[in-house]
Design a protein around this motif. Structure first.
Motif, PDB file in Angstrom:
ATOM      1  N   GLU A   2       0.831  -1.211   0.000  1.00  0.00           N
ATOM      2  CA  GLU A   2       0.000   0.000   0.000  1.00  0.00           C
ATOM      3  C   GLU A   2       0.862   1.257   0.000  1.00  0.00           C
ATOM      4  O   GLU A   2       0.597   2.210  -0.751  1.00  0.00           O
ATOM      5  N   PHE A  13      -8.040   7.840  -1.893  1.00  0.00           N
ATOM      6  CA  PHE A  13      -7.900   6.699  -0.984  1.00  0.00           C
ATOM      7  C   PHE A  13      -7.895   7.133   0.489  1.00  0.00           C
ATOM      8  O   PHE A  13      -7.571   6.326   1.359  1.00  0.00           O
ATOM      9  N   THR A  45     -10.010   4.920   2.734  1.00  0.00           N
ATOM     10  CA  THR A  45      -9.786   3.484   2.541  1.00  0.00           C
ATOM     11  C   THR A  45      -9.010   2.960   3.741  1.00  0.00           C
ATOM     12  O   THR A  45      -7.944   3.486   4.075  1.00  0.00           O
ATOM     13  N   TYR A  46      -9.565   1.939   4.392  1.00  0.00           N
ATOM     14  CA  TYR A  46      -8.984   1.430   5.636  1.00  0.00           C
ATOM     15  C   TYR A  46      -8.795  -0.087   5.516  1.00  0.00           C
ATOM     16  O   TYR A  46      -9.498  -0.753   4.769  1.00  0.00           O
ATOM     17  N   ARG A  47      -7.841  -0.587   6.278  1.00  0.00           N
ATOM     18  CA  ARG A  47      -7.618  -2.025   6.307  1.00  0.00           C
ATOM     19  C   ARG A  47      -7.360  -2.477   7.727  1.00  0.00           C
ATOM     20  O   ARG A  47      -6.634  -1.835   8.480  1.00  0.00           O
ATOM     21  N   VAL A  74     -10.467  -5.009   3.955  1.00  0.00           N
ATOM     22  CA  VAL A  74     -10.331  -3.642   3.463  1.00  0.00           C
ATOM     23  C   VAL A  74     -11.700  -3.001   3.312  1.00  0.00           C
ATOM     24  O   VAL A  74     -12.643  -3.627   2.819  1.00  0.00           O
ATOM     25  N   SER A 113     -13.353   0.526   1.693  1.00  0.00           N
ATOM     26  CA  SER A 113     -13.113   1.720   0.885  1.00  0.00           C
ATOM     27  C   SER A 113     -14.435   2.451   0.691  1.00  0.00           C
ATOM     28  O   SER A 113     -15.387   1.897   0.144  1.00  0.00           O
ATOM     29  N   ASN A 130     -14.923   5.782  -2.981  1.00  0.00           N
ATOM     30  CA  ASN A 130     -13.744   5.658  -3.845  1.00  0.00           C
ATOM     31  C   ASN A 130     -14.091   4.744  -5.018  1.00  0.00           C
ATOM     32  O   ASN A 130     -13.798   3.543  -4.990  1.00  0.00           O
ATOM     33  N   PHE A 164     -11.303   2.410  -6.569  1.00  0.00           N
ATOM     34  CA  PHE A 164     -10.576   1.414  -5.780  1.00  0.00           C
ATOM     35  C   PHE A 164     -10.467   0.078  -6.514  1.00  0.00           C
ATOM     36  O   PHE A 164      -9.392  -0.521  -6.600  1.00  0.00           O
ATOM     37  N   TYR A 197     -18.337  -5.177   6.709  1.00  0.00           N
ATOM     38  CA  TYR A 197     -16.907  -5.021   7.015  1.00  0.00           C
ATOM     39  C   TYR A 197     -16.688  -5.554   8.419  1.00  0.00           C
ATOM     40  O   TYR A 197     -17.296  -5.058   9.383  1.00  0.00           O
TER      41      TYR A 197
END
Length: 615
Positions: free
Chosen positions: A102, A121, A124-126, A131, A133, A136, A139, A165
């Motif tokens: 990333e 982004f 956008t989180y992980r 992940v 997003s 976006n 993505f 999520y």
């Protein structure tokens, strides 16, 4: 499993090296010190025995990856690909491993002067390998540029407005507000899950009841809406009661939760007196059994005392009113939730629903892709099956509690109104486009909605008679509200038919405006019209009865004749036997021939000469 090839272990080593160096590549730290209570870097020397250099950490990492052994079948095997997920350091290694890709991707965008793209982004989180997003749209286009090809990416977006999520379901409502609810993939399993302590196990009762409180905390933190919270809480209370828990202690635990963690539920704006109602889980038959016991007790007391006791009778009637209110609220909430997730596709009919219909209609048929009622097939969506089941439950409830008949009738009318109005909003009003991400409201969607309404209308007279027999004379005037609902359903069905006709009228009109009377025949406009007619027929013929299909196409045909007559006048084409008249008749013959290929419509357009009447 995180697959680590030699090149990829070098990538991890590079990340470790970067932690010890500054941006210009010079050495910044010599050691990292790992103590019990804190970890920190040092630039020169340290007296700690728990200090490690960059080389030390890389060597430990390589040793860990190269020395993984498992025992299987009495033999020892060395694992040479990947790391077992049970290893303590695996989550951290997976996190660092994916971070390296990333960071590399974002840095490449910045170095190429694409900061605007990098900013897409920012939401956008992980978390390890999950992940999220938000906002976006690019993505998905860059996934292959970010992560290695070995990483399998699974799409969990439910619709354009919802996605799961971790253990959270994220969704946007029609006002653009984000809502969260609990997501558990085990809910989709077709078998029951054994979890939570059984009260007859060796676990002490206090920790067992503590599980109830801890789960309520989890539900409240995850659910922005009270309906989602209470749905989960009801499921949990049902499960725990079936595992030996005592209702009174669960109620006490709920009050303890409300007192200690009130800040989690204060935004629901629901008092505790309403919140603990989900523990009142008596069915209508159980409630009537309780009513009879109370009635017998009151009669015994009155015979002994010689005086009439109204307090218990009033209390029982009050409880009956509360029971009916809860009974209705449960079904109202469930119906609304199911409707908001309905995709308006034809559903298979499970055995239990066909059995239910067979019992009511006194027929016998095997389950299939349609539901058969009194020799008539209904292609329907899943939601209307649940509504039918609820209608039967209201009828059963009024049998068990005849004194509550007026209240139950009022609430059943409310339930039927909800289904009718919400169906109108979602299908005719196209609300399903945003809510569940349908690309368009098709003629098939419209036909299924109409058929669902027709199925409900089919049973309305039976339900009306059922309630009429249980209402006292002075309350029978309430049936007018039921009659009004039936009229509203019929009006809605007619509106859908009108919509289907209007859609095809629009197609015909748009094509005939471009129509030119010239060879070759059939013209492109007539071919397009006939193609759309065939597509609509294909969408409707297996859903609507043939007489309804014929009625819709008869109206379309009449409109077509009006449009073609007007167009002939504009183009100065008359029935004079000339070349243009011959070309028009050739197109009309093609049009009539199309109907001859459509089931049930073979004789619909047998004479087109009336188009030139008065010409």
């Amino acid at each position: 499993m995180v697959k680590l090839e030699p090149v990829q272990t070098e990538r991890l080593a590079k990340i470790i090296s970067n932690a010890f160096t500054s941006k210009n590549g010079n050495r910044k730290y010599k050691f990292i010190v790992v103590n019990y209570d804190k970890t920190y870097f040092v630039k020169e020397k340290s007296d700690s025995e728990n200090k490690y250099t960059e080389t030390d950490i890389i060597q430990m990492l390589n040793f860990l990856i190269d020395n993984i052994f498992v025992v299987f079948g009495g033999k020892v095997f060395q694992q040479i690909v990947g790391i077992p997920m049970g290893t303590n350091c695996v989550p951290l290694l997976a996190d660092i491993f994916l971070y390296s890709y990333e960071a590399e991707f974002i840095q490449s965008l910045v170095s190429e002067g694409k900061r605007y793209l990098a900013s897409d982004f920012k939401f956008t989180y992980r978390y390890i390998d999950d992940v999220l997003s938000i906002n976006n749209p690019k993505f998905a286009d860059y996934l292959s540029s970010i992560y290695p090809s070995e990483l399998e990416v699974k799409e969990t977006t439910e619709t354009n407005n919802s996605a799961s999520y971790l253990d959270i379901m994220l969704s946007y409502d029609t006002d653009g507000h984000m809502n969260t609810s609990l997501y558990d993939k085990r809910d989709d399993f077709n078998f029951s899950i054994t979890n939570f302590p059984f009260l007859n196990s060796n676990i002490p009762s206090s920790p067992a009841y503590g599980v109830f409180i801890s789960q309520l905390i989890r539900y409240a933190r995850a659910s922005t809406k009270y309906t989602d919270f209470v749905l989960r809480a009801r499921r949990l209370s049902d499960k725990l009661l079936s595992q030996g828990y005592v209702c009174d202690r669960l109620t006490s635990s709920l009050r303890k939760f409300y007192g200690r963690y009130g800040e989690l539920v204060i935004h629901y704006d629901v008092p505790l007196s309403r919140m603990d109602g989900f523990l009142e889980r008596l069915s209508s038959s159980e409630f009537v059994s309780l009513s009879r016991e109370v009635e017998n007790f009151v009669n015994d007391c009155e015979s002994l005392c010689g005086r009439r006791s109204t307090s218990l009778r009033c209390s029982l009637q009050s409880q009956a009113t509360k029971f009916v209110s809860r009974f209705h609220d449960e079904r109202r909430t469930k119906l609304s939730l199911i409707l908001d997730n309905e995709r308006w596709k034809q559903a298979d009919v499970p055995t239990e629903f066909q059995d239910l219909v067979d019992h009511v209609s006194k027929t016998d048929r095997k389950p299939g892709d349609t539901i058969k009622v009194d020799k008539e097939n209904f292609a329907v969506v899943g939601t209307v099956l649940m509504l039918l089941k609820m209608m039967v439950e209201y009828c059963q409830c009024v049998d068990d509690i005849p004194s509550a008949a007026p209240d139950l009738l009022t609430r059943l009318v409310d339930l039927l109104k909800i289904f009718n109005s919400r169906t109108c909003q979602l299908v005719l009003g196209a609300g399903a486009l945003q809510l569940v991400g349908l690309k368009t409201i098709s003629t098939r969607n419209l036909a299924l909605a109409s058929r669902c309404l027709q199925l409900v209308v089919h049973y309305m007279p039976k339900v009306r008679t059922h309630f009429e027999d249980r209402l006292i004379a002075k309350n029978k005037t309430m049936l007018k509200h039921f009659d009004q609902v039936q009229k509203d359903y019929s009006d809605h069905i007619n509106e859908i038919s009108n919509k289907l006709v209007t859609v095809m009228e629009g197609v015909v009109s748009s094509q005939l405006v471009k129509w030119e009377v010239k060879a070759p025949m059939p013209s492109a406009c007539f071919r397009a019209i006939c193609k759309q007619l065939a597509k609509m027929h294909e969408a409707l013929v297996d859903i609507l009865p043939l007489d309804q299909v014929k009625d819709i196409f008869s109206r379309i045909n009449q409109s077509f004749k009006v449009f073609i007559r007007e167009q002939c006048i504009k183009l100065d084409v008359s029935r004079n036997g000339g070349p243009q008249h011959g070309l028009v008749m050739s197109d009309l013959a093609f049009y009539s021939g199309t109907f001859k290929t459509l089931r049930g419509l073979e004789n619909l357009s047998c004479d087109m000469k009336e188009i030139f009447d008065g010409s």
